[in-house]
Design a protein around this motif. Structure first.
Motif, mmCIF file in Angstrom:
data_model
loop_
_atom_site.group_PDB
_atom_site.id
_atom_site.type_symbol
_atom_site.label_atom_id
_atom_site.label_comp_id
_atom_site.label_asym_id
_atom_site.label_seq_id
_atom_site.Cartn_x
_atom_site.Cartn_y
_atom_site.Cartn_z
ATOM 1 N N ARG A 36 0.832 -1.209 0.000
ATOM 2 C CA ARG A 36 0.000 0.000 0.000
ATOM 3 C C ARG A 36 0.867 1.261 0.000
ATOM 4 O O ARG A 36 0.518 2.264 -0.629
ATOM 5 N N THR A 37 1.992 1.208 0.685
ATOM 6 C CA THR A 37 2.901 2.360 0.702
ATOM 7 C C THR A 37 3.341 2.712 -0.718
ATOM 8 O O THR A 37 3.395 3.887 -1.088
ATOM 9 N N VAL A 39 1.677 1.990 -3.501
ATOM 10 C CA VAL A 39 0.496 2.492 -4.227
ATOM 11 C C VAL A 39 0.218 3.940 -3.818
ATOM 12 O O VAL A 39 -0.057 4.790 -4.669
ATOM 13 N N ASP A 40 0.308 4.217 -2.513
ATOM 14 C CA ASP A 40 0.054 5.574 -2.011
ATOM 15 C C ASP A 40 1.045 6.578 -2.586
ATOM 16 O O ASP A 40 0.773 7.772 -2.643
ATOM 17 N N ASN A 41 2.213 6.083 -2.995
ATOM 18 C CA ASN A 41 3.227 6.961 -3.601
ATOM 19 C C ASN A 41 3.119 7.011 -5.120
ATOM 20 O O ASN A 41 4.044 7.475 -5.796
ATOM 21 N N GLY A 42 2.004 6.517 -5.628
ATOM 22 C CA GLY A 42 1.747 6.640 -7.062
ATOM 23 C C GLY A 42 2.439 5.597 -7.923
ATOM 24 O O GLY A 42 2.498 5.740 -9.147
ATOM 25 N N GLU A 44 2.703 2.032 -9.724
ATOM 26 C CA GLU A 44 1.851 0.944 -10.213
ATOM 27 C C GLU A 44 2.538 -0.383 -9.882
ATOM 28 O O GLU A 44 3.725 -0.555 -10.176
ATOM 29 N N VAL A 95 -6.949 -1.047 -0.710
ATOM 30 C CA VAL A 95 -6.225 -0.970 -1.984
ATOM 31 C C VAL A 95 -7.011 -1.725 -3.060
ATOM 32 O O VAL A 95 -7.442 -2.851 -2.832
ATOM 33 N N GLY A 124 -4.525 2.308 -11.409
ATOM 34 C CA GLY A 124 -4.001 2.339 -10.040
ATOM 35 C C GLY A 124 -4.285 1.083 -9.244
ATOM 36 O O GLY A 124 -4.090 1.044 -8.028
ATOM 37 N N ARG A 125 -4.767 0.045 -9.930
ATOM 38 C CA ARG A 125 -5.031 -1.211 -9.226
ATOM 39 C C ARG A 125 -3.768 -2.055 -9.174
ATOM 40 O O ARG A 125 -3.013 -2.103 -10.148
#
Ligand code: GTP
Length: 183
Positions: A36-37, A39-42, A44, A95, A124-125
């Protein structure tokens, strides 16, 4: 982060904790949190997980009763179990995630379709790739490399028991040398 798209590979054993078998949900949640970290930082993220916490083709075939090919297919099914578990943990943490399997198991998850995987990533998945390459006699490291190339990942991040790439197994050979860079 410097990377737009990454492929994260870790072994099934990483999910099993101290018991060495099955899935420790606390560890599952921890790894999902790390993802998740990203993903949270953009970033992929594509994921390949091994299946050794449930069954390994090579070991299953050792007694000579289960043939290697069947053992490897059993191992591929094991990776789907891990992929579905990771999907649950990522969704639990909010997520978006899809599982795609190289072997069609359509009641359980999507089938691997390269273009669809790309669309999921663009949205973003996280995409968890199950069933390895779909072929016996290949490891999930090969699957990770194949998927990484297919999705155009900038890097493969392999979470493993050692801190780098060695010329031989550092757990077995005290003179194993870590390679600073490889072509
Ligand atoms: P978009 O097309 O971008 O909206 O993506 P989406 O994945 O949300 O759309 P879709 O309607 O294809 O999928 C909805 C849900 O059904 C998602 O959780 C998918 O993973 C799941 N799904 C899609 N195809 C299959 C399939 O063949 N088998 C299984 N078991 N689930 C599927």
């Amino acid at each position: 982060m410097g990377y737009k798209r990454v492929l994260v590979k870790f072994s099934g054993e990483a999910l099993s904790g101290n018991s060495g078998f099955g899935i420790d949900v606390k560890i599952l949640e921890y790894i999902a949190g790390e993802i998740r970290t990203l993903v949270d930082n953009g970033v992929e993220v594509g994921i390949v997980i091994g299946g050794g916490n449930i069954i390994r083709g090579v070991s299953a075939a050792q007694g000579g009763i289960i043939r290697r090919t069947s053992g490897d297919y059993m191992g591929m099914l094991a990776t789907v179990i891990n992929a579905v578990a990771m999907q649950e943990a990522l969704e639990y943490l909010g997520v978006d995630v899809r599982v795609q399997s190289a072997i069609e198991i359509k009641e359980v998850c999507e089938s691997y379709i390269y273009r669809r995987a790309i669309r999921h990533l663009e949205k973003g998945r996280v995409v968890v790739f199950g069933s390895g390459t779909g072929n016996p006699f290949f490891t999930t490291d090969s699957a990770a490399t194949l998927r990484a190339v297919e999705i155009g990942a900038d890097v493969i991040i392999k979470a493993t028991k050692v801190d780098g790439v060695y010329d031989k197994d550092p757990h077995k050979f005290s003179d194993a040398k870590m390679l600073e860079s490889i072509s």
